[in-house]
Design a protein around this motif. Structure first.
Motif, PDB file in Angstrom:
ATOM      1  N   SER A 193      23.259   7.400 -18.683  1.00 30.34           N
ATOM      2  CA  SER A 193      23.732   8.033 -20.039  1.00 30.34           C
ATOM      3  C   SER A 193      24.993   8.591 -19.891  1.00 30.34           C
ATOM      4  O   SER A 193      25.874   8.631 -20.769  1.00 30.34           O
ATOM      5  CB  SER A 193      22.679   8.530 -20.977  1.00 30.34           C
ATOM      6  OG  SER A 193      22.665   9.855 -20.891  1.00 30.34           O
TER       7      SER A 193
ATOM      8  N   SER B 142      28.297   8.067 -22.012  1.00 29.96           N
ATOM      9  CA  SER B 142      29.116   9.062 -22.856  1.00 29.96           C
ATOM     10  C   SER B 142      30.384   9.137 -22.428  1.00 29.96           C
ATOM     11  O   SER B 142      31.336   9.608 -23.450  1.00 29.96           O
ATOM     12  CB  SER B 142      28.355  10.226 -23.099  1.00 29.96           C
ATOM     13  OG  SER B 142      27.683  10.578 -22.057  1.00 29.96           O
TER      14      SER B 142
ATOM     15  N   ARG C 109      33.833   6.498 -23.319  1.00 24.88           N
ATOM     16  CA  ARG C 109      34.440   6.460 -24.555  1.00 24.88           C
ATOM     17  C   ARG C 109      35.349   7.758 -24.615  1.00 24.88           C
ATOM     18  O   ARG C 109      36.416   7.659 -25.622  1.00 24.88           O
ATOM     19  CB  ARG C 109      33.429   6.583 -25.587  1.00 24.88           C
ATOM     20  CG  ARG C 109      32.492   5.563 -25.825  1.00 24.88           C
ATOM     21  CD  ARG C 109      31.559   5.818 -26.892  1.00 24.88           C
ATOM     22  NE  ARG C 109      30.272   5.213 -26.564  1.00 24.88           N
ATOM     23  CZ  ARG C 109      29.559   4.016 -26.390  1.00 24.88           C
ATOM     24  NH1 ARG C 109      30.425   3.036 -27.157  1.00 24.88           N
ATOM     25  NH2 ARG C 109      28.681   3.651 -26.231  1.00 24.88           N
ATOM     26  N   GLU C 110      35.085   8.808 -24.128  1.00 26.34           N
ATOM     27  CA  GLU C 110      35.800  10.111 -24.235  1.00 26.34           C
ATOM     28  C   GLU C 110      37.172  10.026 -23.565  1.00 26.34           C
ATOM     29  O   GLU C 110      38.150  10.690 -23.665  1.00 26.34           O
ATOM     30  CB  GLU C 110      35.084  11.143 -23.751  1.00 26.34           C
ATOM     31  CG  GLU C 110      33.953  11.423 -24.234  1.00 26.34           C
ATOM     32  CD  GLU C 110      33.856  11.381 -25.938  1.00 26.34           C
ATOM     33  OE1 GLU C 110      34.690  12.109 -26.572  1.00 26.34           O
ATOM     34  OE2 GLU C 110      33.016  10.583 -26.790  1.00 26.34           O
TER      35      GLU C 110
END
Lengths: 372, 502
Positions: free
Chosen positions: A146, A150, A153-154
């Motif tokens: 996870s 996450s 995308r950043e």
């Protein structure tokens, strides 16, 4: 007459011993034979190309490399469920470092370091904090994936190398050609065995040597076989238990490097899913005892080959749709393990029964003699 | 009137005779002490009585009824209950649930009748004078309370004869007093007890009559009031003749191990000096602290106060640290603490040496095989191939491999915790012969054992522990079974014992 009989029994016992020690080779040979038959049944001829396909498969090289570490963890009586997720995390790091630095060496070091850290976290929680490894690595399995999901995308697409939710190696980097085209997908001319397979074999040989010819290797087995006795013989069992996780992490890092070279990209949402289960399957097919203390690392190599071949067999049967394939994969796995573990038990029962019947007969004849 | 009569009981396991024509008679309303050394046959007889194992021949009469091949449930129903040494209650249930285990009271519609069970349990505890909350979780109770719970449970099941197997080992002096008060109360209510214990003062405090076994044979019985701790110790040990005596006085070297006011888990204030080449025996009953002192001298457990000096180094830390300074320990309970079952004989031999030579990480198989062969010859290990499984060897030969494991570390001081446990007589003699040989070559050996004849055979000195303290140190010439037994049971400090000893 008697000597002759002894000779036959000698061959028999030699085969029995070989079967016991190297059952994984027999298992692989049988599975390969079945594969050859299915190919022929499909109207094709079984060729060298089929074997190199097995050697080049993701399941052999990537899962196999991770399975070597998994085997060490299992030999110490623990388990690591996080390797699939750690692979994705390491792949992300590997690809980003490559995109930024364009350096082969730094990329490799980053891959290995990321893996080692993932393993160290598992090891410290399981080995020093004495939490059950199953739960610890179940937790880190969720965390590692996870986190990668996450983060992807950043980060600037210039670094991840892709505008969608994946990491991709930048083909504009100058080292891309060497790493991916020459090393990752290339193979040795003549035998057409991929370079990455040689890397896997080399890693396997190193781990095999460590397990057999070093004091550290012996302490891994001793810890899994009887932790208390090992402790009382001066083995630092805590450290051993932590270290196998770190070794596994390093191998996962290495696997992520190989995977990046082979495929060039990684999708955190789907890549490496269930790889921990495949790795465990390869370990078990390789004849390593799930209860610890016993197992040959050479077996893990053959276990990985067997596992890949089982997949190839299932895929090559046209009647099996993709949905039902996993069922067959599971069935074959259970059947092989049944033969390996239940076989000796049944044999022991049989021998015992025979003995008991013999002693009963003896008793009866003695009784009869007494009466007479 | 006798509530229990066991006559002419015999039992053999394979070729080994465990009991031969023994008698035991317990009167109604008495506490009967059953005495004997380890292996005398006490447990075998109790297992026969409770139906765990069948007897070969003999007769059991309980309350006038004869039993030939009793089953466990049959004897339970007849009213015989065995309260084991290790307490046998279910930790995850409440107190009253334990009492009613398998005999739960139910309401009319078949649900558990908690209220009535709690009431009955309270009444039972009141009658016995036991202060336990029936609704408490058993895991929260103290060991002594668990023991009382087990006794209460047996009495609730209408037991008339209770077998108490070393019931006081885990109890403090106060708790023992409490237990004894309850036992006396129960005795006056007509219950009978068979009381198995090694602690002489206790026996003289609580028991009415006694029976002594030795080596599976009946030796004596009588009233406690008519005997002395001395007499009983003699009966238990007998006139044992030692096998060939290998022992001879050797010149001893400089002091090599010194313990100063050492205190730790299970022992306190132990001060001891041991010289190079000396063989010292530690002895004491279970819970005496002898084994704990030994383990602390090897870094297995930490110590709280005092110091351990080996050579001119003060040691503290983990096992490898002690090993590097010349200590080695063969632990007790071979199967649990020594055997590495999945690896071969060679690896079992080398494992300890590996953990102090990690600076050279790679193994030289040739060198290891050479050392193994040398040790095999020295210790007379009977093994075919070093690649065979350790489990293929007999107990005695396994133990020799573990001796080899420690000799391989070139230790100066060898600690042996109960080294002849589960080893046959022949191998036992060999192990003791080897110990003497090592000592004559300058090795210092400390043995912890309960087998007093063996202590006499090998040791220069014998240190007797009782309840965590050194109570007596005998020189070789002073060691005799009778006196060692007196000190290790603390019989010397009971009033009667002291009178007779004086």
């Amino acid at each position: 007459m008697r000597a002759n009989k002894g000779g036959i029994a000698g061959v028999g016992s030699f085969l029995a011993k070989a079967w016991k020690r190297y059952s994984f080779i027999f298992v692989f040979a049988i599975i390969l034979l079945v594969y050859a038959f299915t190919i022929q049944a499909n109207g094709n001829t079984f060729k060298w190309g089929h074997i190199t396909a097995i050697l080049a498969s993701q399941n052999t090289v990537i899962v196999g490399t991770m399975a070597l570490g998994m085997a060490l963890v299992i030999i110490t009586g623990q388990i690591d469920l996080s390797v699939g997720s750690a692979l994705v995390l390491c792949s992300g790091v590997t690809i980003m470092v490559f995109n930024i630095t364009n350096s082969i060496l730094l990329t490799l070091l980053a891959a290995v370091a990321a893996g080692a850290i993932c393993g160290l976290i598992n090891g410290v929680l399981a080995g020093y904090a004495k939490m059950p490894p199953f739960i610890v690595t179940l937790g880190t399995m969720l965390i590692y994936r996870s986190l990668t999901l996450s983060v992807v995308r950043e980060i600037d697409p210039a670094i991840t190398g892709s505008s969608s939710s994946q990491f991709a190696m930048l083909s504009s980097n100058s080292a891309y050609d060497v790493l991916r085209m020459k090393f990752g997908t290339g193979s040795l001319a003549g035998v057409s065995i991929p370079y990455i397979t040689f890397v896997f074999v080399a890693v396997m040989l190193i781990i095999l040597l460590i397990s057999r010819r070093t004091k550290y290797g012996k302490s891994v087995y001793a810890t899994g076989s009887n932790e208390k006795a090992a402790f009382l013989a001066g083995v630092n069992v805590q450290w051993v238990k932590v270290s196998v996780f770190v070794v596994t992490g390093i191998l996962v890092g290495l696997a992520s490097f190989i995977q990046a070279c082979k495929i060039g990209n990684v999708t955190p949402a789907s890549s490496g899913k269930s790889y921990e289960m495949y790795a465990i399957a390869a370990v078990v097919l390789g004849g390593v005892s799930m209860s610890g203390g016993r197992g040959n690392l050479l077996g893990v190599f053959f276990g990985a080959l067997s596992y890949t071949t089982i997949n190839f067999i299932i895929v090559s049967i046209p009647a099996l749709t993709t949905d039902i394939q996993d069922t067959f994969q599971g069935l074959v796995l259970i059947a092989v393990i049944l033969v390996q573990t239940v076989g000796p038990v049944i044999k022991d029962r049989f021998v015992e029964m025979k003995k008991r019947r013999l002693s009963r007969r003896q008793e009866r004849s003695e009784l009869a003699a007494d009466k007479g | 009137m006798a509530i229990l009569e066991m006559q002419h009981i015999s039992k053999a396991f394979g070729g080994v005779i465990a009991l031969s024509d023994v008698h035991l008679q317990v009167e109604a309303g008495e506490i009967h002490a059953l005495l004997g050394e380890n292996g005398a046959g006490k447990s075998t007889l109790m297992n026969i009585l409770t139906g765990v194992i069948p007897m070969d021949s003999g007769e059991i009469r309980f309350e006038g009824k004869s039993y030939q091949t009793p089953s466990i449930t049959q004897m339970e129903r007849a009213g015989i209950a065995f309260v084991h040494q290790e307490v046998n209650v279910v930790n995850d249930l409440t107190v009253f649930e334990n009492i009613f285990l398998n005999r739960e009271l139910k309401t009319k519609i078949g649900l558990l009748d908690r209220k009535r069970m709690i009431e009955e349990a309270s009444v039972l505890f009141e009658r016995l004078g036991v202060d336990i909350d029936p609704t408490a979780m058993v895991s929260e109770l103290k060991t002594s309370q668990k023991q009382l719970l087990e006794i209460s449970r047996a009495l609730h099941a209408d037991a008339k004869l209770l077998i108490l197997d070393e019931p006081t080992t885990a109890l403090s002096t106060q708790e023992v007093e409490h237990l004894f008060t309850i036992l006396r109360k129960l005795k006056s209510q007509g219950n009978s007890f068979i009381f198995i214990s090694h602690k002489m003062p206790e026996i003289f405090e609580i028991a009415d009559r006694y029976t002594v076994f030795r080596n599976g044979k009946f030796v004596s019985q009588g009233n406690i009031a008519d005997t002395t701790p001395h007499q009983i110790a003699s009966d238990m040990v007998g006139e044992q003749y030692l096998d060939k005596d290998y022992y001879e006085k050797r010149p001893l070297g400089e002091p090599i191990v010194s313990l100063r006011h050492l205190s730790g888990h299970g022992f306190s204030d132990v001060t001891l000096d041991i010289r190079k080449g000396e063989i010292v025996a530690f002895t004491g009953l279970a819970g005496s602290g002898a084994s704990e002192v030994m383990q602390t001298m090897f870094g297995v457990m930490p110590f709280e106060g005092g110091s351990i000096r080996v050579g001119n180094q003060t040691l503290r830390g983990a096992i490898p640290h002690f090993m590097k300074h010349g200590m080695a320990m063969l632990p007790s309970n071979r199967k649990e603490n020594s055997v590495v079952p999945d690896v071969d004989i060679l690896d079992n031999t080398c494992i300890a040496e590996h953990s102090i030579s990690l600076k050279k990480p790679v193994i030289s198989t040739r060198r290891e095989l050479e050392r193994y062969e040398a040790l095999k010859k020295l210790l007379w290990i009977k093994a075919e191939s070093p690649k065979d499984s350790i489990l293929s060897l007999s107990g005695g030969n396994q133990q020799k491999v573990f001796l080899a494991r420690w000799l391989n570390t070139d230790a100066d001081v060898l600690l042996l915790d109960n080294p002849t446990q589960g080893v046959d007589v022949g191998a036992k003699a060999e192990i003791y012969r080897l110990i003497l040989e090592f000592a004559s070559r300058g090795m210092t050996v400390i043995i912890n054992t309960l087998e007093i004849p063996e202590i006499k055979k090998v040791s220069d000195r014998c240190v007797v522990f009782f309840e965590g303290r050194v109570v007596k140190i005998f020189d070789h010439d002073e060691i005799n079974e009778h006196d060692v037994m007196l000190y290790s049971t603390n019989a010397i400090n009971t009033r009667r014992g002291a009178n007779h000893a004086g």
